[in-house]
Design a protein around this motif. Sequence first.
Motif, PDB file in Angstrom:
ATOM      1  N   PHE A   1      29.869  -9.121 157.257  1.00 21.86           N
ATOM      2  CA  PHE A   1      30.337  -7.909 157.941  1.00 21.86           C
ATOM      3  C   PHE A   1      29.127  -6.983 158.138  1.00 21.86           C
TER       4      PHE A   1
ATOM      5  N   ASP B   1      35.516 -11.471 155.258  1.00 22.27           N
ATOM      6  CA  ASP B   1      34.758 -11.776 154.030  1.00 22.27           C
ATOM      7  C   ASP B   1      33.846 -12.967 154.331  1.00 22.27           C
TER       8      ASP B   1
ATOM      9  N   THR C   1      44.743  -8.703 146.843  1.00 18.63           N
ATOM     10  CA  THR C   1      45.332  -7.479 147.405  1.00 18.63           C
ATOM     11  C   THR C   1      45.859  -7.784 148.810  1.00 18.63           C
TER      12      THR C   1
ATOM     13  N   ASP D   1      37.030  -2.954 150.809  1.00 16.49           N
ATOM     14  CA  ASP D   1      36.784  -3.292 149.396  1.00 16.49           C
ATOM     15  C   ASP D   1      35.579  -4.223 149.285  1.00 16.49           C
TER      16      ASP D   1
ATOM     17  N   GLY E   1      36.471  -7.306 152.688  1.00 14.70           N
ATOM     18  CA  GLY E   1      36.244  -7.539 151.257  1.00 14.70           C
ATOM     19  C   GLY E   1      37.545  -8.077 150.678  1.00 14.70           C
TER      20      GLY E   1
HETATM   21  C1  LIG Z   1      35.556  -6.763 145.040  1.00 15.49           C
HETATM   22  S1  LIG Z   1      35.671  -8.134 146.080  1.00 15.49           S
HETATM   23  C2  LIG Z   1      37.155  -7.833 146.955  1.00 15.49           C
HETATM   24  C3  LIG Z   1      38.377  -7.856 146.099  1.00 15.49           C
HETATM   25  C4  LIG Z   1      39.695  -7.933 146.845  1.00 15.49           C
HETATM   26  N1  LIG Z   1      39.838  -6.911 147.856  1.00 15.49           N
HETATM   27  C5  LIG Z   1      40.826  -7.808 145.859  1.00 15.49           C
HETATM   28  O1  LIG Z   1      41.461  -6.740 145.779  1.00 15.49           O
HETATM   29  O2  LIG Z   1      41.099  -8.779 145.144  1.00 15.49           O
HETATM   30  C6  LIG Z   1      34.417  -7.818 147.220  1.00 15.49           C
HETATM   31  C7  LIG Z   1      34.320  -8.869 148.314  1.00 15.49           C
HETATM   32  O3  LIG Z   1      33.582  -8.304 149.404  1.00 15.49           O
HETATM   33  C8  LIG Z   1      32.820  -9.308 150.005  1.00 15.49           C
HETATM   34  N2  LIG Z   1      31.741  -8.642 150.743  1.00 15.49           N
HETATM   35  C9  LIG Z   1      30.943  -7.639 150.345  1.00 15.49           C
HETATM   36  N3  LIG Z   1      30.102  -7.278 151.318  1.00 15.49           N
HETATM   37  C10 LIG Z   1      30.374  -8.075 152.370  1.00 15.49           C
HETATM   38  C11 LIG Z   1      29.848  -8.190 153.700  1.00 15.49           C
HETATM   39  N4  LIG Z   1      28.882  -7.400 154.134  1.00 15.49           N
HETATM   40  N5  LIG Z   1      30.373  -9.134 154.496  1.00 15.49           N
HETATM   41  C12 LIG Z   1      31.380  -9.949 154.089  1.00 15.49           C
HETATM   42  N6  LIG Z   1      31.915  -9.884 152.860  1.00 15.49           N
HETATM   43  C13 LIG Z   1      31.412  -8.962 152.015  1.00 15.49           C
HETATM   44  C14 LIG Z   1      32.355 -10.160 148.829  1.00 15.49           C
HETATM   45  O4  LIG Z   1      32.028 -11.466 149.250  1.00 15.49           O
HETATM   46  C15 LIG Z   1      33.578 -10.124 147.911  1.00 15.49           C
HETATM   47  O5  LIG Z   1      34.402 -11.251 148.132  1.00 15.49           O
END
Ligand SMILES: C[S@@+](CC[C@H](N)C(=O)[O-])C[C@H]1O[C@@H](n2cnc3c(N)ncnc32)[C@H](O)[C@@H]1O
Length: 354
Positions: free
Chosen positions: A264, A214, A197, A282, A191
């Motif tokens: 993922f 991601d 981050t 995340d 994520g």
């Molecule tokens: C809240 S954002 C992450 C923010 C980042 N960690 C930050 O601190 O700036 C959530 C991310 O998780 C990714 N995501 C959620 N579920 C996912 C999955 N099953 N596989 C790949 N990416 C996933 C979304 O595409 C998104 O970009």
Amino acid sequence: MKKIVLYGAGAVSKNIIKMLNPGKCQVIAIVDKNKRGRYDPPKKGLWWDIPVSWGGDILSPQSLKDISFDYVLICSDLYQCEMRQTLQKLEIPNEKIINASNNDFEFDYRHFYMSSLYTRNASPSHEALVELTDCEIFDYVICRELMLRRKRYIEDFQMQINDDYVRLSTIELISARIRNMGLDGSIAEAGVYKGDTAKYINEMFPERKLYLFDTFDSFNKDVMSKENGNVSDSFIDTFKDTSAELVMNKMKYPEHCIIKKGVFPDTTAGLENEEWAFVSLDMDLYESTYSGLRFFWPKLQKHGYIIIHDCLHHQETAGRNAMPAGRAVDRFCEEEGINYVPVTDVYGSVVLTK
Ligand SMILES: C[S@@+](CC[C@H](N)C(=O)[O-])C[C@H]1O[C@@H](n2cnc3c(N)ncnc32)[C@H](O)[C@@H]1O
């Protein structure tokens, strides 16, 4: 060498005197509205090392008009507001006034911390206080250390306006602990979004492999719809403004970063034997978070850490954790018979360690 005046000849000024760094400042006068005569210096502390150029008599606040100084330190818990008004009436410029009294310093510290979530710059008054002090008093040491630490984040890590200091400094302390324990293992963030981050994680673990999981194309609609019902395109569009390239361009050590683009946990294929020292989860979603815990935990080094974001914010709506990631962690902890440490960052992260 800064020339300073202490305003208030009571107990607070004696504590402040003990904090002053004689290499950086010189007390050139002590003023007080009511007290007159010789100033009674503190019996212990650094007082005797401070070069004092004034005669030792307490002067009236009005005499500030005739004295050339860099800062006047307000030294009273009870009369701090009145003192500030007096200084303003005397037309002492605000940037020369430091409120060094206990309550205000602590209040200001909190204010400084909160406001610093939104602004990059510490107030000049705080910067000056940090610069002038070489603390010996426990409470002040803590405040000063925290202030210095945050200042370092702003300078060293180029911390951005919306960055979450508590989250980042927690990760930094974890990175130091991992280093100090000599723990092996790779690092991962699942994520990543725009890498805001991940770029700090990359900097905090400069020599380690950092896997970045991601889609780099927003939440996958099918995955999300499974747990949220119908998901609007406009929500999905909000997280589309990223790419692996954009993220990699933010990394200080891109040579150590490995992009795992896709949904993922499909993207973990081939990494079954990788060992992990630190993982940031995340992904916000229940299933993604749960599968992340199931994947990383067995290969997390003993004493390694997993931090999971978005777990405790709006916690316990109708007696149940409303955050999907939080619910996934609760389930995982129950199944494994383990517990987490809550973190007071903006969206309520939790930390697991083995
Ligand atoms: C809240 S954002 C992450 C923010 C980042 N960690 C930050 O601190 O700036 C959530 C991310 O998780 C990714 N995501 C959620 N579920 C996912 C999955 N099953 N596989 C790949 N990416 C996933 C979304 O595409 C998104 O970009």
